[in-house]
Design a protein around this motif. Structure first.
Motif, short mmCIF file in Angstrom:
data_model
loop_
_atom_site.label_atom_id
_atom_site.label_comp_id
_atom_site.label_asym_id
_atom_site.label_seq_id
_atom_site.Cartn_x
_atom_site.Cartn_y
_atom_site.Cartn_z
N ILE A 12 0.87 -1.17 0.00
CA ILE A 12 0.00 0.00 0.00
C ILE A 12 0.91 1.23 0.00
O ILE A 12 1.71 1.42 0.92
N VAL A 13 0.81 2.03 -1.04
CA VAL A 13 1.65 3.23 -1.16
C VAL A 13 0.83 4.43 -0.73
O VAL A 13 -0.16 4.77 -1.36
N ALA A 14 1.25 5.04 0.35
CA ALA A 14 0.53 6.19 0.91
C ALA A 14 1.46 7.40 0.93
O ALA A 14 2.61 7.33 0.51
N ASP A 15 0.94 8.51 1.39
CA ASP A 15 1.73 9.74 1.49
C ASP A 15 2.60 9.64 2.73
O ASP A 15 2.36 10.29 3.75
N CYS A 16 3.64 8.81 2.61
CA CYS A 16 4.48 8.48 3.76
C CYS A 16 5.83 8.01 3.22
O CYS A 16 5.87 7.26 2.24
N PRO A 17 6.93 8.40 3.84
CA PRO A 17 8.25 7.98 3.33
C PRO A 17 8.58 6.52 3.64
O PRO A 17 9.57 5.99 3.14
N GLU A 18 7.75 5.88 4.46
CA GLU A 18 8.00 4.49 4.84
C GLU A 18 7.13 3.56 3.99
O GLU A 18 6.22 3.99 3.29
N HIS A 19 7.41 2.27 4.04
CA HIS A 19 6.78 1.29 3.17
C HIS A 19 5.78 0.46 3.96
O HIS A 19 6.06 0.02 5.08
N ILE A 20 4.61 0.21 3.35
CA ILE A 20 3.53 -0.52 4.01
C ILE A 20 3.24 -1.78 3.20
O ILE A 20 2.92 -1.69 2.01
N ILE A 21 3.32 -2.94 3.84
CA ILE A 21 3.18 -4.22 3.14
C ILE A 21 2.22 -5.11 3.92
O ILE A 21 2.29 -5.18 5.15
#
Length: 304
Positions: A52-61
């Protein structure tokens, strides 16, 4: 796919192209794009792994099935080394097909990276360590270069992570599984796989309708047909395309992604299932807004 499957696709494409001529590569690409998905492409065979690519510099899987291997390679190719990254991994449950990609996730071996594994199972850390313990795997968990943390979440409670409210929900599956709802200021995604829905459990249906409420995208376990889920494969912990449509319509969700495909279904069968599901949605829609339906495949990107 097997070599036979690939051969059949080539034969089918050549039969369709019989008598045509192509001036250049662009013309060939245009022809290939006109072919049915089951001929020109494949749904793929990796087990569950969704970013999931959100407005965040970190990665969500979500989950670390075998798809975690190509995902990790893509991250290294994009960000390079050294370039420390933070990865948030949300684990639905501890069955092997949802964890087996973690030992092949290259970022875990790179010093400076931070990996936070979120989940609701008390045995979460032990399960991750176990699959990397001899004789199961040649590289021990202790050889990971990244800093790995474990976050035990509370079902039903929103957790603010990487700019998102993330809410886990208990689901019916052997050993328990958990779906996750990700809410930003203006978008929402629900990841709900390995979840069985009993047709006579009205209370549970109502809970999931609330969980899916007005979601922009619901990634839904549609492994079985309704007949299979309600009879011979009852209590196997999976759901159907029919139940996915019913829940999403009742919840006024905008888009449904059929997910966790039955491994014995080939590309033709999955394409047919998608067409049937879209037809089902159309004839049961009534005065509700249309529900867009897609079928997940390796590399699919859905923009919200």
């Amino acid at each position: 796919m097997t070599s036979h499957d690939i051969r059949e696709k080539i034969v089918s494409a050549l039969v369709t192209a019989n008598g045509r001529s192509f001036r250049n590569r662009a013309a060939i690409d245009e022809f290939v794009d006109s072919l049915p998905f089951a001929v020109s492409s494949t749904f793929g065979g990796n087990s569950s792994c969704v970013e999931i690519v959100a407005d965040c510099p970190e990665h969500i899987i979500c989950d670390m099935g075998s798809g975690a291997r190509p995902l990790g390679q893509a991250k290294i190719a994009r960000f390079g080394v050294p370039n420390p990254q933070t990865y948030h991994i949300f684990v639905s449950h501890l069955h092997w097909d949802h964890l087996m990609g973690f030992p092949f996730f290259t970022p875990m071996y790179i010093p400076g990276n931070r990996i936070v594994i979120h989940g609701c199972h008390a045995q979460l850390e032990e399960a991750i360590r176990l699959q990397m313990r001899a004789p199961c795997f040649p590289v021990d968990y202790s050889q990971a270069g990244a800093k790995i943390e474990f976050d035990l979440m509370t079902p039903g409670k929103p957790h603010f992570i990487c700019g998102l409210n993330v809410t886990p929900k208990l689901q019916l599956h052997a050993g328990d599984s958990y779906g996750y709802r990700f809410d930003s200021v203006d978008k929402s995604v629900v990841y709900s796989t390995d979840s069985e829905h009993k047709l006579d459990d009205i209370e549970s249906f109502d809970e999931f309708i609330r969980f899916f409420d007005k979601a922009d995208l619901v990634i839904f376990d549609a492994m079985y047909s309704l007949a299979e889920a309600a009879s011979v494969k009852s209590d196997w912990g999976h759901s159907s395309n029919v139940v996915g449509v019913e829940l999403c319509q009742a919840a006024a969700a905008k888009k449904l992604a059929l997910f966790h495909h039955e491994p014995i279904h080939d590309d033709k069968q999955l394409s047919r299932l998608l067409a049937e599901t879209r037809r089902l949605e159309q004839i049961t829609r009534g005065d509700r807004a249309p529900l867009e339906i897609v079928s997940a495949y390796d590399g699919l990107i859905v923009e919200l």
